[in-house]
Write a protein that holds these residues in place. Structure first.
Motif: not given
Lengths: 427, 663
Positions: B589-614
């Motif tokens: 599945f997709e993974i959201a990586i967030q950096a936050a100060i309190g409730n405020k998100i200040i940076a975000r990166e996304t790891i996409k879900a794997v589509r093919k791995n065999v």
């Protein structure tokens, strides 16, 4: 522990280690040599075949696979000698599959009749691409025209028994051109197709070019779409995908390769060949994983001296064998059947082996895996993601196996002295 | 020790007879396991008859001095030459940094652990007892330097004739200056092709206000003018103020640990004398010990009958733990207590880092190694710590970055331990406003070592961060780049002067956390290696600090929480998020990586879900390799940490938490 079906017969594979040139993507054990001593190689292969068949004490050889290198560079007479040796030392059925890899060059195509006469029954043709630009990027020694002509020839000599290998995910390739290429191929090919996604292997020329950004391969997303597109196109054309990369119609599967995925014993002869068998002739009942010496001249020296060039022998535990069975079995559309699994591990069923883990349940729920009355297998989506599922499955298998061993140990160790209630885990 | 023995008769021509006795006593000591030598014991009146008596050296013939220098300016080479000239060691080609005993010292060309050597020197018809107290060059070790200096009356300040004054030259000069020591400037490496001793002499005059004529120009490597150095030591450095007739008063200025003999304390005697059998007391612990052995270091241990006022030597008294020989402690006779000497403030760790075994099964071995190493380096503080990702480990406090690296290197080299060292942090403070919290902590101002304990803004009056005064010496070509680097590190310029036509000295007030990771490397690379940097503690300043959290698909990852300055929050958050993205494998599945100060998100990166791995090809020859890979991955599952549904391999944590060297 070896079920009788696993032990009484054997697949036989041998390696011709030489190539005419180096393909840019290939990191196999192969050697480019212009002056191969064919007689010496033949003698070595024959000798090692005799020795190893003797060690295996096997009653029957069910299939032969001639791989490489480029085995179509070997003399047909060499192949004939080896097959004669196999037939002399052990029993071979009259309709035994003898599969050979060949490059679709005019030189090889012109000798197909001889290979057939030597005993080859099935041909796997390394077409790889139908576009000259890509063939040259891959470093192949043939053009698309030559390949198509070779394919025609092969079908003439091995009707219904000719396979075509194709590589996808080539630099610059896109989904549309790939689909077009497949359509073109389907119109011309026989009953078997193998599709391989290009893997960039360290140490290859192509790997270097991609690292240096001289070339770029399609993104993972595109690769996934190419794979799914190929599965659809071939499916529509009547090909059944019976393994991750293999498609057949009219039941023209490669029996030899099925043996690998079904966890059968096989014997490897020639430089760098791999084997899995119990060397009963050496007094060992446990199955071993074996690798023959890689370098042809070293291998030959050892064969002359000891009768074989086995460089590495590792005994396989029951768990090792089950692990391989799981990993290989799930590559097939049939997956692992209960019957098949239990034959290998009585009293330790698939449900117990992997089915109880939370992660596996999630996979089942997400319909990536199917575990039902038939057995355990991948869904259509799951097959493309198999290598993401396998570490979890393997990990679970290891845990469950340990648990089952502990359980049977505690049952044998703590049997109450007098008749009484069976010991339970309650304390 | 043997070298010294062989040479004794030559220097002690006046005491030739006595030297024989020394020899006998040593033999006796070795075979009888250190039993009391003939007659000398607790019987004080016997002392006068003692044959080998360092009190033959009147105090006015004693000189205690150190050599201080920037790293690589030739301090240890000069020490080698002084040892050779005075016959403490035989002159050979191989005498390279004799006092640098540790592998790490020889490899890095630095001195970590101060050593002492006693030299006998003839000058103008008199024999002098010179105590050379070696010092570490780097200000991380300034605590060691000031310890060494406390036993001295003068220093040799070495400056490279080619490089000129560098940052550590300045820092070390001020340490000596503040201790009111006689400073003898020595310009070394005059044999080098590009040596400019006169230019350097002018720098010394300008920066340190020492007349340039007073500089001694030498080549320690070739031995040129080294004899002049010894002459100046005798002429210019005053003898120690010491009184033999007063009761014993000895300062502990260093200690080492010997596996068999326990603590070996380096002492400087200010008054009185000490000898085997004396009952001494530590003014710090009030514990009483019986002296087993005293001696001088030449530079190997060389037992003597007694040590007298003004002298420097070692003492073994059955102390089992380094803590018992507290640096800065005063030893005196149990029966004659004295006013203790002014000690030093204990070493204060400035840089903290988590240390974990690579494999938890190595925990016990690593613990033993850390314990052993801290026996000889009491400036490292050790607190047990644990991380859900990295397991059980420690939070270690170091004097500075180099100190941390040296410690790590010693663990690896001397104890064959492999460790994960997390990115260094500094000790922040918070001044609490919440009376509840003040009650809980028992004080208003608390130190925060673990970001998880960072108190909420509403409960504090203010946050404080440690600051340092950084000194940068550089050719003026790089001034622009250095100023912008310093500004980007929130540095405030305090001072900038030309020390000669082309070289500048700049002083900045830096928040410590801005320089602990890679400041020095950046400075070196933008100045092609020409700029030098050193820093010293400058207390704390109010800072706008915030705690930053990291989330994976909405679940907080506790061990990644960090304290940052508000200005740096975005850059830090982004950098860590990117590093996580690069190390967490793709999942179903997709993974959201967030950096936050309190409730405020200040940076975000996304790891996409794997589509093919065999793996495409898996036949006979591929199976072994494939199984090996899969088994390793399955093994990794065991050490995988689950944050919500996201599997995070231990390697990902290590990659994010560990110190990044290749920035």
């Amino acid at each position: 522990m070896e079920g009788s079906d696993f032990i009484s017969n054997l697949r036989f594979a041998f390696q011709w280690p030489y190539c005419e040139r180096r393909c840019t993507y290939c990191n196999f054990n192969k050697y480019i040599s212009t002056n191969v001593n064919h007689d010496a190689m033949r003698d070595g292969l024959v000798r090692e075949t005799e020795t190893l068949l003797g060690y295996s004490q096997v009653k029957e050889i069910t299939s032969v696979f001639i791989g490489g290198g480029t085995p179509s560079l070997a003399r047909p007479s060499t192949i004939a000698s080896i097959l004669e040796t196999v037939a002399r030392v052990t029993h071979v059925p009259h309709n035994m599959e003898v599969s050979m890899e060949a490059n679709p060059t005019s030189a090889a195509a012109s000798r197909l009749a001889e290979f057939k006469a030597a005993g080859v029954t099935r041909l796997s043709l390394g077409v790889q691409a139908l576009c000259d630009r890509d063939l040259s990027i891959l470093g192949r020694d043939h053009t698309a025209r030559e390949a198509l002509w070779s394919l025609e020839e092969a079908r003439r000599f091995f009707p219904g028994q000719t396979s075509v290998d194709l590589i996808f995910g080539r630099p610059g390739q896109n989904v549309e051109s790939w689909e077009g290429e497949l359509e073109q191929l389907i119109a011309l090919c026989d009953h078997h197709v193998s599709l391989y996604q290009l893997t960039l292997e360290r140490g290859t020329a192509l790997y270097k070019q991609v690292q240096e950004k001289a070339l770029s391969v399609p993104e993972q997303e595109t690769m996934a779409r190419m794979y799914q597109a190929a599965r659809s196109v071939l499916g529509k054309a009547g090909f059944l995908q019976y393994e991750v990369s293999n498609f057949a119609k009219n039941g023209a599967v490669c029996m030899h390769n099925l043996g690998y995925w079904r966890g059968r014993q096989y014997l490897g002869v020639g430089p760098g060949a791999h084997g899995r068998f119990a060397p009963l002739g050496e007094g060992e009942t446990q199955r071993e994983a074996r690798i023959q010496t890689l370098e042809p001249s070293d291998w030959l020296r050892e064969v002359r001296r000891f009768g074989h060039g086995t460089r590495k022998r590792v005994q396989q535990s029951e768990l090792d064998i089950l692990e391989e069975l799981l990993v290989m079995g799930l590559r097939m559309n049939e997956g692992l059947t209960h019957q098949f699994w239990l034959q290998r591990s009585p009293g330790f069923d698939l449900q117990e082996a992997v089915g109880d883990a939370a992660e596996v349940k999630q996979y089942l729920e997400d319909e990536l895996l199917v575990l039902d009355d038939r057995g355990l297998r991948c869904s259509w989506e799951g097959l493309a993601l198999l290598d993401t599922l396998l570490p979890t499955l393997l990990h679970q298998l290891q845990l469950s196996y340990q648990k089952s061993v502990n359980r049977s140990l505690s049952l044998t160790c703590f049997v109450p002295p007098a008749p009484g209630p069976t010991p339970t885990s309650h304390t | 020790m043997l070298i010294g023995l062989g040479r004794l008769p030559v220097w002690f021509s006046r005491w030739r007879l006595f030297s024989v006795c020394v020899r006998l006593r040593l033999h006796g000591g070795a075979s009888a396991g250190g039993g009391p030598p003939g007659g000398a014991g607790k019987d004080y009146p016997q002392r006068g008859k003692d044959n080998y008596d360092l009190s033959e050296f009147p105090t006015e013939n004693i000189r205690n001095f150190s050599i201080i220098a920037h790293v690589d300016h030739g301090k240890s080479t000069l020490a080698d030459r002084l040892l050779e000239i005075t016959g403490a060691i035989v002159k050979t080609e191989r005498n390279k940094q004799v006092l640098d005993k540790l592998q790490v010292e020889r490899e890095r060309g630095i001195t970590v652990k101060a050593q002492t050597a006693t030299l006998f020197y003839h000058h103008a018809g008199r024999t002098y007892l010179l105590n050379l107290i070696d010092t570490p060059g780097h200000v991380d070790f300034s605590y060691e330097v000031s310890r060494s200096l406390s036993a001295c009356q003068g220093v040799l300040l070495i400056v490279d004739a080619n490089e000129g004054i560098q940052a550590q030259t300045v820092a070390n000069f001020f340490l000596a200056f503040e201790s009111q020591l006689m400073i003898i400037p020595v310009i070394n490496k005059i044999d080098l092709k590009h040596a400019e001793p006169d230019r350097v002499a002018k720098q010394i005059e300008k920066v340190f206000d020492i007349p340039k004529e007073e500089c001694i120009q030498i080549s320690a490597k070739l031995g040129t003018n080294v004899d002049k150095v010894l002459e100046k030591v005798v002429e210019k450095i005053p003898p120690p103020c010491a009184n033999l007739s007063d009761p014993l008063r000895a300062l502990v200025f260093d200690s080492t640990y010997d596996h068999y003999r326990g603590v070996i304390a380096s002492i400087a005697l200010f008054d009185g004398w000490v000898q085997k059998g004396d009952k001494i007391m530590s003014s710090y612990t009030k514990k009483v010990y019986e002296v087993n052995e005293v001696g001088i270091l030449r530079p190997d241990q060389y037992p003597v009958e007694k040590l007298n006022a003004g002298q420097v030597g070692y003492l073994v008294a059955g102390m089992k733990e380094v803590k018992e020989a507290q640096i800065g402690d005063t030893f005196y006779l149990q029966k004659q207590p004295v006013e203790p000497l002014a000690g030093f403030k204990p070493a204060k760790p400035m840089v903290f880092a988590g240390m974990y075994p690579v494999d938890q099964s190595e925990y016990t071995n690593l613990r033993k190694a850390v314990e052993k190493l801290t026996l000889n380096d009491s400036s490292v503080t050790v607190h047990r710590d644990s991380s859900p990702a990295l397991g059980a480990g420690w939070r270690l406090g170091f004097l500075g970055l180099l100190h941390m690296e040296v410690f790590n290197q010693r663990l690896e080299q001397e104890y064959n331990a492999s460790v994960i060292l997390t990115a260094p942090t500094v000790p922040y403070k918070a001044v609490l406003s919440s009376s509840k919290l003040i009650k809980e902590y028992g004080e208003e101002e608390i130190t925060i070592l673990n970001p998880c304990h960072f108190p909420d803004r509403l409960q504090v009056k203010e946050y404080l961060e440690p600051v340092v005064t950084g000194t940068i010496l550089t050719p003026d070509d790089y001034i622009g780049k250095i100023i912008s680097l310093s500004q980007s590190r929130r540095g405030v310029q305090k001072n900038i002067v030309y020390i000669d036509d082309h070289r500048l000295m700049m002083q900045y007030l830096f928040p410590l956390n801005e320089i602990v990771v890679d400041f020095y490397d950046s400075l070196k690379s933008l100045s092609s290696g020409y700029a030098s940097f050193d820093y010293e503690d400058a207390g704390y300043q109010v800072a706008d600090l915030i705690k930053m959290d990291f989330y994976l698909n909405g679940k907080c990852v506790e061990e990644l929480a960090t304290i940052v300055h508000r200005e740096k929050a975005y850059a830090t958050g982004k950098a860590i998020a990117v590093r996580l993205k690069d190390t967490i494998p793709q999942q179903l599945f997709e993974i959201a990586i967030q950096a936050a100060i309190g409730n405020k998100i200040i940076a975000r990166e996304t790891i996409k879900a794997v589509r093919k791995n065999v793996l495409a090809k898996c036949y006979g020859g591929d199976i072994t390799r494939k199984m090996k890979l899969l088994k390793r991955q399955a093994e990794g599952k065991r050490r995988m940490r689950k944050i919500g549904n996201v599997e995070v391999p231990k390697d990902a944590f290590i990659n994010v938490l560990k110190r990044q060297k290749d920035k």
